[in-house]
Design an enzyme around this catalytic site. Structure first.
Site, PDB file in Angstrom:
ATOM      1  N   CYS A   1       0.811  -1.225   0.000  1.00  0.00           N
ATOM      2  CA  CYS A   1       0.000   0.000   0.000  1.00  0.00           C
ATOM      3  C   CYS A   1       0.849   1.282   0.000  1.00  0.00           C
ATOM      4  O   CYS A   1       1.406   1.616  -1.035  1.00  0.00           O
ATOM      5  CB  CYS A   1      -0.968  -0.034   1.182  1.00  0.00           C
ATOM      6  SG  CYS A   1      -2.414   1.000   0.916  1.00  0.00           S
TER       7      CYS A   1
ATOM      8  N   HIS B   1      -3.463  -5.528   2.612  1.00  0.00           N
ATOM      9  CA  HIS B   1      -3.095  -5.611   4.026  1.00  0.00           C
ATOM     10  C   HIS B   1      -3.693  -6.898   4.603  1.00  0.00           C
ATOM     11  O   HIS B   1      -4.168  -7.769   3.873  1.00  0.00           O
ATOM     12  CB  HIS B   1      -3.736  -4.444   4.810  1.00  0.00           C
ATOM     13  CG  HIS B   1      -3.220  -3.105   4.491  1.00  0.00           C
ATOM     14  ND1 HIS B   1      -2.019  -2.605   4.948  1.00  0.00           N
ATOM     15  CD2 HIS B   1      -3.763  -2.110   3.745  1.00  0.00           C
ATOM     16  CE1 HIS B   1      -1.867  -1.360   4.528  1.00  0.00           C
ATOM     17  NE2 HIS B   1      -2.902  -1.030   3.795  1.00  0.00           N
TER      18      HIS B   1
HETATM   19  N1  GLN Z   1      -2.056   6.873   2.306  1.00  0.00           N
HETATM   20  C1  GLN Z   1      -2.229   6.031   1.145  1.00  0.00           C
HETATM   21  C2  GLN Z   1      -3.678   6.074   0.566  1.00  0.00           C
HETATM   22  O1  GLN Z   1      -4.585   6.454   1.259  1.00  0.00           O
HETATM   23  C3  GLN Z   1      -1.878   4.603   1.506  1.00  0.00           C
HETATM   24  C4  GLN Z   1      -2.779   4.041   2.602  1.00  0.00           C
HETATM   25  C5  GLN Z   1      -2.285   2.724   3.149  1.00  0.00           C
HETATM   26  O2  GLN Z   1      -1.084   2.440   3.207  1.00  0.00           O
HETATM   27  N2  GLN Z   1      -3.253   1.884   3.612  1.00  0.00           N
HETATM   28  O3  GLN Z   1      -3.882   5.691  -0.586  1.00  0.00           O
END
Ligand code: GLN
Length: 275
Positions: free
Chosen positions: A104, A209
């Site tokens: 992510c 995740h």
């Molecule tokens: N901040 C990034 C987004 O919102 C990644 C979020 C995350 O790592 N879950 O796309």
């Protein structure tokens, strides 16, 4: 840099965990636990090295690298260090075929850029030929369970990979990269083109995740196999008793069943082999 040696003095797999204190959304550090245990259960000596702000990545220093997810603020906070301190080592590792798993927020930072919608655009390392744009706070986030058909799954390996996504950014991959998988259920890279994640050399970027690897032992072993085979030339790993892992995997498949196009029926559960 802290060193936790968990097995014999001569480590066979050295895992670098980047920004473990900053990039750890949805317990992404669980992926490190899985990689470590699956090595130990096979009596493969393993070391986990925390790579924090200011720590460099030396050439040939690691056999596997992992980076987790983070909020926009975390990504902005570490952006300078990623560029000034980590970039050469990370690029060199990918070029040398070191397996990398980036989840992510870190996945986004390994592309060309991440435009968070509010605040400055974050330059990426350009390791993955892709870019990410956040469409704005008023647009729904991509949140929920995800089922992916793993395009590069090893022969005889189940192809389904399951996880949980929560991202605002939408990622679009370029011609120089290939998708990690095809979205069977959920959003994936952008909720439009049916792709999830990206693969470049032995580096995998993904939105999954969960944490990801406890429910996907085949993917964990794929990464370990890549790391071990770079050292020993052979990726033959002793099978483990993964019935609990596959039960967790199947739970997600069943939960998404009503949203899923048929994906080769139920996952064949590889019962029986002793741990
Ligand atoms: N901040 C990034 C987004 O919102 C990644 C979020 C995350 O790592 N879950 O796309």
């Amino acid at each position: 840099m802290t060193l936790r040696s968990t097995a014999s003095a001569r480590a066979k797999v050295r895992i670098g965990h980047l920004y473990g204190d900053l990039l750890n959304l949805y317990a992404d550090r669980g992926n490190i636990l899985v990689l470590t245990r699956r090595c130990e259960w096979r009596h493969i000596a393993v070391e986990v090295v925390s790579i924090g702000m200011g720590d460099r990545i030396g050439s040939g220093e690691f056999d596997l690298l992992f980076m987790g997810g983070g909020q926009d603020g975390d990504q902005q906070f570490l952006g300078d260090d990623l560029f000034r301190v980590k970039a050469d080592g990370l690029r060199g590792a990918v070029h040398d075929g070191v397996p990398v798993l980036a989840v992510c927020g870190s996945y986004q930072l390994l592309g060309h850029y991440y435009d968070p919608g509010t605040g400055p655009r974050l330059a990426g390392l350009g390791i993955f030929d892709m870019h990410t744009v956040h469409p704005g706070r008023s647009v729904r986030r991509c949140i929920g369970d995800v089922v992916v058909d793993w395009i590069g799954a090893p022969v005889r390996s189940p192809r389904s990979v399951v996880g949980f996504e929560n991202h605002g950014g939408r990622t679009f991959i370029g011609s120089g990269a290939r998708a990690f998988g095809r979205v069977v259920s959920g959003n994936g890279n952008n909720g439009e083109d049916g792709t999830e994640g990206v693969v470049q050399a032995n580096a995998i970027g993904t939105y999954l995740h969960g944490s990801l690897l406890p429910k996907n032992p085949h993917l964990a072993d794929y990464l370990i196999g890549k790391a071990v085979s770079r050292r020993t030339g052979s990726a033959k790993l002793e099978p483990l008793d993964d019935h609990l892992e596959w039960q967790a995997h199947q739970t997600i498949l069943d939960r998404r069943a009503s949203h899923v196009a048929p994906v080769a029926g139920r996952v064949k559960l590889p019962w029986g082999s002793a741990r």
